[in-house]
Motif scaffolding. Sequence first.
Motif, PDB file in Angstrom:
ATOM      1  N   VAL A 170       0.856  -1.183   0.000  1.00 10.38           N
ATOM      2  CA  VAL A 170       0.000   0.000   0.000  1.00 10.38           C
ATOM      3  C   VAL A 170       0.894   1.235   0.000  1.00 10.38           C
ATOM      4  CG1 VAL A 170      -1.744   1.300   1.274  1.00 10.38           C
ATOM      5  CG2 VAL A 170      -1.857  -1.203   1.190  1.00 10.38           C
ATOM      6  N   THR A 171       0.580   2.188  -0.881  1.00 16.34           N
ATOM      7  CA  THR A 171       1.443   3.371  -1.012  1.00 16.34           C
ATOM      8  C   THR A 171       0.817   4.593  -0.374  1.00 16.34           C
ATOM      9  OG1 THR A 171       0.551   3.762  -3.247  1.00 16.34           O
ATOM     10  CG2 THR A 171       2.572   2.448  -3.072  1.00 16.34           C
ATOM     11  N   ASP A 172       0.536   5.613  -1.151  1.00 14.08           N
ATOM     12  CA  ASP A 172       0.197   6.913  -0.571  1.00 14.08           C
ATOM     13  C   ASP A 172      -1.229   7.036  -0.055  1.00 14.08           C
ATOM     14  OD1 ASP A 172      -0.764   6.723  -3.141  1.00 14.08           O
ATOM     15  OD2 ASP A 172      -0.555   8.853  -3.581  1.00 14.08           O
ATOM     16  N   SER A 173      -2.093   6.116  -0.389  1.00 20.65           N
ATOM     17  CA  SER A 173      -3.475   6.237   0.090  1.00 20.65           C
ATOM     18  C   SER A 173      -4.009   4.871   0.480  1.00 20.65           C
ATOM     19  CB  SER A 173      -4.368   6.845  -1.002  1.00 20.65           C
ATOM     20  OG  SER A 173      -4.401   6.016  -2.149  1.00 20.65           O
ATOM     21  N   GLN A 177     -17.225  17.024  -3.635  1.00 18.45           N
ATOM     22  CA  GLN A 177     -17.993  16.050  -2.861  1.00 18.45           C
ATOM     23  C   GLN A 177     -17.285  14.694  -2.868  1.00 18.45           C
ATOM     24  OE1 GLN A 177     -20.879  16.805  -1.103  1.00 18.45           O
ATOM     25  NE2 GLN A 177     -20.345  18.898  -1.700  1.00 18.45           N
ATOM     26  N   ASP A 178     -17.451  13.967  -1.779  1.00 20.98           N
ATOM     27  CA  ASP A 178     -16.898  12.624  -1.660  1.00 20.98           C
ATOM     28  C   ASP A 178     -17.524  11.726  -2.725  1.00 20.98           C
ATOM     29  OD1 ASP A 178     -16.263  10.029  -0.939  1.00 20.98           O
ATOM     30  OD2 ASP A 178     -16.433  10.396   1.205  1.00 20.98           O
ATOM     31  N   ALA A 179     -16.687  11.191  -3.624  1.00 19.51           N
ATOM     32  CA  ALA A 179     -17.178  10.346  -4.716  1.00 19.51           C
ATOM     33  C   ALA A 179     -16.912   8.870  -4.468  1.00 19.51           C
ATOM     34  CB  ALA A 179     -16.540  10.775  -6.035  1.00 19.51           C
ATOM     35  N   GLY A 180     -16.199   8.545  -3.394  1.00 16.75           N
ATOM     36  CA  GLY A 180     -15.860   7.155  -3.109  1.00 16.75           C
ATOM     37  C   GLY A 180     -14.562   7.095  -2.334  1.00 16.75           C
ATOM     38  N   TYR A 181     -13.978   5.905  -2.276  1.00 14.77           N
ATOM     39  CA  TYR A 181     -12.749   5.706  -1.505  1.00 14.77           C
ATOM     40  C   TYR A 181     -11.747   4.934  -2.346  1.00 14.77           C
ATOM     41  CZ  TYR A 181     -15.489   7.544   2.268  1.00 14.77           C
ATOM     42  OH  TYR A 181     -16.265   8.387   3.028  1.00 14.77           O
ATOM     43  N   LYS A 182     -10.465   5.165  -2.071  1.00 15.74           N
ATOM     44  CA  LYS A 182      -9.426   4.589  -2.916  1.00 15.74           C
ATOM     45  C   LYS A 182      -8.277   4.062  -2.070  1.00 15.74           C
ATOM     46  CE  LYS A 182      -7.020   9.014  -3.414  1.00 15.74           C
ATOM     47  NZ  LYS A 182      -6.398   9.984  -4.321  1.00 15.74           N
ATOM     48  N   THR A 183      -7.598   3.070  -2.634  1.00 14.89           N
ATOM     49  CA  THR A 183      -6.362   2.550  -2.073  1.00 14.89           C
ATOM     50  C   THR A 183      -5.397   2.342  -3.230  1.00 14.89           C
ATOM     51  OG1 THR A 183      -7.570   1.389  -0.323  1.00 14.89           O
ATOM     52  CG2 THR A 183      -5.293   0.723  -0.714  1.00 14.89           C
ATOM     53  N   SER A 184      -4.141   2.760  -3.043  1.00 15.57           N
ATOM     54  CA  SER A 184      -3.119   2.627  -4.076  1.00 15.57           C
ATOM     55  C   SER A 184      -2.097   1.578  -3.660  1.00 15.57           C
ATOM     56  CB  SER A 184      -2.418   3.968  -4.323  1.00 15.57           C
ATOM     57  OG  SER A 184      -3.342   4.943  -4.762  1.00 15.57           O
ATOM     58  N   TYR A 185      -1.674   0.759  -4.613  1.00 12.45           N
ATOM     59  CA  TYR A 185      -0.738  -0.325  -4.365  1.00 12.45           C
ATOM     60  C   TYR A 185       0.397  -0.279  -5.390  1.00 12.45           C
ATOM     61  CZ  TYR A 185      -4.969  -2.367  -2.153  1.00 12.45           C
ATOM     62  OH  TYR A 185      -6.105  -2.598  -1.405  1.00 12.45           O
TER      63      TYR A 185
END
Length: 495
Positions: A434-437, A447-455
Amino acid sequence: MQRYNNNHSGTMSMSLIILILCCASSTLIIANSQTIVKSLPGYSGPLPFKLETGYIGVGEDEAVQLFYYFVESEGNPEEDPLIIWLAGGPGCGTLRAFFFEIGPMQIQYGNYINDVPALQLDPNSWTKVANVIYLDAPTLTGYSYTTNPDAVHSSDTESAMQTAEFLRKFVKNHPKFLNNPLYVTGISYSGIVIPIITEELYKGNDEGLEPKLNIQGYMGGNPLTDKTGDINSRLEYAYRVALISSELFEATKRDCNGDYAEADNNNLQCLMDIDEVNKRVGDINIQQILDPDCDPATNLVRGVNPALKGNRRTLRANNRIQMQPAQSMLQDNVFCRGAYYDYATLWANDVNVMKALGVREGTVKEWLLCNLDMKYNYGKPSMPQYKFNVRSSIAYHERLTKRKCRALIFSGDHDMMVPHVGTRNWINSLNLTVTDSNWDAWYTNGQDAGYKTSYERDNYSLVFATVKGAGHTAPEFKPQECFEMVKRWFAHRPI
């Protein structure tokens, strides 16, 4: 409603018809592979974008003729990415994406021009930032057809190989796009074949196949990936969104040992738990849990597969679809999204539409939104026309982690057909860093459009994003948010 050259004698066998088509269309295969479409029935005036349609033959003797729509980028076609978009099913026509998901046009529901549904431009078309190939694959999908009766049979792996062959031939025929970044993209069941196609393109480059493609990665929306794991995750998802109680969730998980899709038929307590689960979600629309359910009861993990949910008159238009006003989308005063697709079926089967698109005369008896003869049904045997011979494509994702490759995976967080829960499980199994998010919010219009994870791993990167409020086929439910997401990703910016 007019049908396109549907006047074959009822006494002729299907094999004989196909053989006749083979002979009748042999010159067309060479002479008429591409059509530049300047205008379309239902749209007033010339098209404000460049649309090409055509066929490319693949497989043995090029017996499989795959039909495509190609829209050049409305931004910078010389530099913008070249993407191929694959629909789900398998067997669903990519015209669904063209009108309802990521394409340049939308249907004006209830409005008609010269007896065909009226069209309008889509402000959130992905063609504003990419050159997009919409492909009818596998064969007998949309307007695609075969010249040999033996070629109607396909499978996950064969379809993937044919699509990879298609792409190499397409770029050879369109050398101006040789240097554009190339991405393999699609939705739903195409999640099975997307990483297979992508790996095949990398391998082809390694082996010196020409032309060498500038393959950069892949993208999957609501992607079916691990068939057992994705189906199993529906139970946890139903609990997370409060459709079943914690007591029922824990009991089912315990009694079934975490396996609901392939529960032991001798485990009566497990089967009873699953029956209780199905009773509680029976009136839920599995594709978008907030939409009204206009179809028969949902079975979440066993029984009649929810992948087949949908108005069969829409999926296979055996019944004559008449021109309807906008109110036709209401069933008992309830909005039914499936009625949207009747308009596409009506449009696609119009004789003037087929002529405008360059559809070869006599090759398609009837355009279907989805060919139910190859529709995936979990736990059921393969269909006569199609073998579901890849249970999980995780291994292909693992191979791609060793490449210089980018990936974007996104899921509507109201999708219970292929829940984001299962998608994140198989992504985590890749053991990336997992990197920066990590489950950070991403935004559109403040507006909040969703959630993210970076790998990441070495030269491989993957972004996983949820789309808040979207269902299965997320761009259909949240077009602006999905457009902003891919626009940033194509530009190598954080989404």
